[in-house]
Design a protein around this motif. Sequence first.
Motif, PDB file in Angstrom:
ATOM      1  N   ALA A  99     -17.052 -15.553   8.898  1.00 20.80           N
ATOM      2  CA  ALA A  99     -16.933 -16.573   7.869  1.00 20.80           C
ATOM      3  C   ALA A  99     -16.172 -16.064   6.635  1.00 20.80           C
ATOM      4  O   ALA A  99     -15.878 -16.817   5.730  1.00 20.80           O
ATOM      5  N   THR A 100     -15.873 -14.755   6.634  1.00 18.68           N
ATOM      6  CA  THR A 100     -15.337 -14.173   5.403  1.00 18.68           C
ATOM      7  C   THR A 100     -13.825 -14.006   5.471  1.00 18.68           C
ATOM      8  O   THR A 100     -13.287 -13.585   6.478  1.00 18.68           O
ATOM      9  N   ASP A 101     -13.157 -14.290   4.370  1.00 19.98           N
ATOM     10  CA  ASP A 101     -11.763 -13.896   4.221  1.00 19.98           C
ATOM     11  C   ASP A 101     -11.746 -12.508   3.608  1.00 19.98           C
ATOM     12  O   ASP A 101     -12.252 -12.321   2.500  1.00 19.98           O
ATOM     13  N   VAL A 102     -11.204 -11.549   4.335  1.00 21.18           N
ATOM     14  CA  VAL A 102     -11.130 -10.214   3.749  1.00 21.18           C
ATOM     15  C   VAL A 102      -9.873 -10.105   2.900  1.00 21.18           C
ATOM     16  O   VAL A 102      -9.879  -9.513   1.822  1.00 21.18           O
ATOM     17  N   ILE A 103      -8.769 -10.671   3.389  1.00 17.95           N
ATOM     18  CA  ILE A 103      -7.597 -10.747   2.531  1.00 17.95           C
ATOM     19  C   ILE A 103      -7.293 -12.211   2.274  1.00 17.95           C
ATOM     20  O   ILE A 103      -7.377 -13.051   3.159  1.00 17.95           O
ATOM     21  N   ALA A 104      -7.008 -12.485   1.028  1.00 15.58           N
ATOM     22  CA  ALA A 104      -6.929 -13.880   0.611  1.00 15.58           C
ATOM     23  C   ALA A 104      -5.608 -14.125  -0.111  1.00 15.58           C
ATOM     24  O   ALA A 104      -5.544 -14.122  -1.330  1.00 15.58           O
ATOM     25  N   GLY A 105      -4.565 -14.307   0.644  1.00 15.86           N
ATOM     26  CA  GLY A 105      -3.297 -14.655   0.023  1.00 15.86           C
ATOM     27  C   GLY A 105      -2.512 -13.448  -0.451  1.00 15.86           C
ATOM     28  O   GLY A 105      -2.289 -13.271  -1.641  1.00 15.86           O
ATOM     29  N   ILE A 106      -2.075 -12.605   0.504  1.00 18.43           N
ATOM     30  CA  ILE A 106      -1.283 -11.431   0.130  1.00 18.43           C
ATOM     31  C   ILE A 106       0.186 -11.717   0.389  1.00 18.43           C
ATOM     32  O   ILE A 106       0.555 -12.233   1.444  1.00 18.43           O
ATOM     33  N   SER A 107       1.027 -11.392  -0.578  1.00 17.69           N
ATOM     34  CA  SER A 107       2.468 -11.458  -0.377  1.00 17.69           C
ATOM     35  C   SER A 107       3.048 -10.094  -0.715  1.00 17.69           C
ATOM     36  O   SER A 107       2.664  -9.486  -1.712  1.00 17.69           O
ATOM     37  N   LEU A 108       3.969  -9.631   0.133  1.00 22.33           N
ATOM     38  CA  LEU A 108       4.503  -8.285  -0.042  1.00 22.33           C
ATOM     39  C   LEU A 108       5.828  -8.198   0.693  1.00 22.33           C
ATOM     40  O   LEU A 108       5.966  -8.732   1.790  1.00 22.33           O
TER      41      LEU A 108
END
Lengths: 277, 237, 580
Positions: free
Chosen positions: B20-29
């Motif tokens: 249920a968890t987002d570990v990464i939430a919107g990464i841009s690189l």
Amino acid sequence: MVLVLDSLTTAAVLFIVSSGLFMIFGVLQIINFAHGAWLGLGAYATVVTTALGVSPWLALPLAFVVGGVLGGLTERLVVRPLYARPLDAILATWGLGIVIGQLITLAFGRDVQMIPVLMTGTVDVLGTAYSAYRLTAIAIALAIGLGFVLALERTRLGLTARAVIMNEALARALGINTARVRLATFMLGSAVAACAGVLLTPLTSVDPNMGVIWLIGCFMLVMVSGSSVRALALACIVFGTAQVAVGTYVSPILGGMTVAVLCALMLRLRPKGFAGV
Amino acid sequence: MREAGRTKLAIAGLRSGYGATDVIAGISLEIPAGEICALMGKNGMGKTTLLKSVMGLLPLREGRVGLDGEDITGWTPARLLARGLGYAPQELPLFQDLTILDNLRLALRDDRALAPALERVFGYFPFLAERLNQKAGTLSGGEQKMLILSRSLMLQPDLLLVDEISEGVQPSVVQRIARALLGECERRGMTVLLVEQNLGFALSVAHRWAVLKLGHIQESGENDAAAHARIMEHLKI
Amino acid sequence: MSDRMTQSRGLLLALLLLAAVLVLAGPLFLDRFTMNVLTRSMIYAILALTVDLLWGFTGILTFGQSAFFGAGAYATAMVLTHLGGAPEHFVLAFVLAIAIPTLLAALVGWLSFHQGATPLYATVISLVVPIVMTQLIFAGGQSTGSSSGLVGYPTLALGAANHFRLAGVVLIGFGCLAWVFVRSDAGRMLVAIRDNEMRAAYLGLRVQLVRILLMTVLGGVAGFAGFLLANAARMVAPEIAGFVFGTQLVIWTALGGRGTLLGPVAGTLGIDWLGAKLSGELPFLWQLLIGAIFVVMILFLPRGLAGLVPRRRHQGTPPELVAIPTRRRADAVGPVLSVRGLGKSYGSLHVLESIDLEVHRGELVSLVGPNGAGKTTMMRCLSDGTEPISGSITVLGRDIGGLPPERIVRLGVGRKFQLASVFESLSVADCLRLARMSLDRPSLLRRSRRIGLPAPAIDILRLTGLDGMLNQRAGLLSHGQKQALELAMVVALEPELILLDEPTAGLTKAERAMIGGVLQRLSGELGHAVILIEHDLDFVRIVSQRIVVLHQGRMVMDGTVGEVVDSDLVRAIYSGAANA
């Protein structure tokens, strides 16, 4: 002497009959309760070759192909959705076994089939006349065992299969198509089981549900062996001998349950069974 | 400032996690071709999750991944490897019961290209050549790390994802690992996304850096004189 | 009580009444064949219910109920065959038909369920038991009738109609008992064990004992059913004790709907009766059809026919939360936890080495360190005495070496896992009830309307709004709510020592602050000792009084927040410069 030969040949038969189930459990960690049906299918391949009037040995390639194809269909349609539900996979494959058993009944009738034996005659072993076929079983078991070991340890496919057994996530990260390995394993395991069914025909009566009797014994042997071929071989020898001993000295009927009971006790005392011995 | 080159890897708005968890939430690189980008951050901030997501080992919940301008979102690991991605994982990274040779073989689909590939990695880590039949599980921690890196270099990837390769490794071995990474970059122009906690090692090889915190890129920049102090600001207690 | 609840009660009562009427009046309009078949089907349905309680509710896939059934039937038939049909012999047969399977089931339960046994192992044993049983029957010669079974012994002279009624009444009676039990507080334990065995054990519940007891009682019930069959059918055959019949029970249960009570009964009655009707005309086709439907069901409709009926949501008025006085803590002197020379290794890999640590009441100690430092391993060693370790761990002066988790929980250690671990298919209220079950003996018959919890547990529920969601299924909660629920469950145990593994992972800032406040109150005001693993060092800095730093399995620092945070060593560890 007869006792020794009986023990060895019983172990060999157990090994042959268990090997298909063992392959599938070793790689996929799935208990294929349709295993009994594959054995039955193989035996009926012999019925077909008999009806066609060709050598019963030709039943082997026939069983291999039929088992492989059905195994492939089974993996794809029944087993693949259940990898995350291993107990349900037991049930679904058991149900499939019922279906196959009934299909065989519909096609061939429920009676015991009379088929020519693969090999007749006896061989003199140190003064004891002994069934040539049972001795051949030892050679076949050795061949299958060696085949396993060589295939696993010497071939690329074996290396890939071992990688999937040991660490499936890593195998996938390295680009191994684990779905294809599973499919191939299931097909091969089913094909080998069907061939074992052919080889059983001289030793047991052939009827649609003949596989069920063998299923539990095979299952228990595989449980105590984990994914090690050597452990399976050892388990077959130890428990096969015990079965012959109980059957001879105590009661032939009780001999039939020796393997299952001893395996269950062993798992209680040593949950890993023979694996790692 | 370095002249901005062609973009090798472009990650846009990536969201991923477990259960249920987002570990990464919107990464841009974005990483320019031929550069090493060090991704820093404390434990549990999503660094490994990011690499797994790029490598196709975790389903993406949102966002896109581009390689050389081509959209590679949702590709299988097999397809990504064939396209030139390499991966040196941190969790359960080796087949412990297989030999060094078999571990390296498993990086390739068949044995035809085995000999030259082995020769290349032996150039960086000669000890492997002498102990090909030793089980990977019996190697020391540092030796295992060198084997992991070697395996990821077998296919000569254009873009290598490296997860904490210096963890628990003594300084002399860290230097050899650094030499191998820099060697491949110079020789073939390999690009690297280097997840690290060892700041000294990271800054000794990287061209640029980014800090990940709670699933977001907190700050990023070039590896200049101020880099050490700025990253420390995020890593200290 | 809400209208809907009354309504569903009413519906159930009506159903019950209808069933009773059908059972009692059935013989008046059924032909003899149908009546005989249905008598047998109803006896089988009792067995299917026992399979369902074990498998559907508790998660133990068993093929072995047939063995206990066969034991009961054979005990009856053998007594009546060899001793005769005097009234006292019927009493003896009845007693033995229940006692023998009960003892046998207790033995099988003891064999199947032990610390560290996998669920598959119980299934394996359940396959062996019917095989042994059939072989014994075959080997019994004259006394068991071997392969042809026993026939022509004196039976209860009730007549077919009354055998039908008896089987029906017993089925309804057992069904009602099962219904009351699975809905009672104690019955929730079964589903809890199925959902999450580990959490149940770490709430101090004796998981293995519950399973053994359940299997024992249901073995007795199966034996009773065997007694009924031996009398109604007037013959016994080895097949009824066998493994194939065992699988058939599982199939009926699965098709009807595991985890429901009506499903397996309907499945058994329907399939056994249809089978008897149709098998005359299409014997093999019928089996084929059942097999095929079974495979399809397992694949696409795992909940069986009952899965077609929409699942009712937990309804009715939610129970009431009541604050109970906190247990008076024993004012014993000495530390809550004392660790001496703790070492743990996997093969040649040393995960922990010579750790010494003392934790006192009212202390909140944070355990920090990079990945692989051994933090979670240490938590495991503190909460499970069966982990092989070197050194010693004492909780409140008691060495925990060799103790399983549930015993250590009862000593006063509560553990919250890293990933939120609750009972997914139970309601929030049930999760909380389960947390109290090791302290307050649960009722076997009733579901409590009020849940007594210590004040801090109620606080956690209030602060997170969970107190308004007591009827919500725990599996539907957000990640943060699950974390909070699990924390409330652990606090509800009133442990002297609370072990928390990353309680804030994946939470929002506000949720973290809330949990932080609760932790401070637990240690500061209420005097619990708390050990906290946490990666978020900002959080650690705020809540702890003392920080212990682990690095590569060794304790490298133990000091106040100020000492640790400002030390060069910790800085070096966290920038990776301190590697060996």
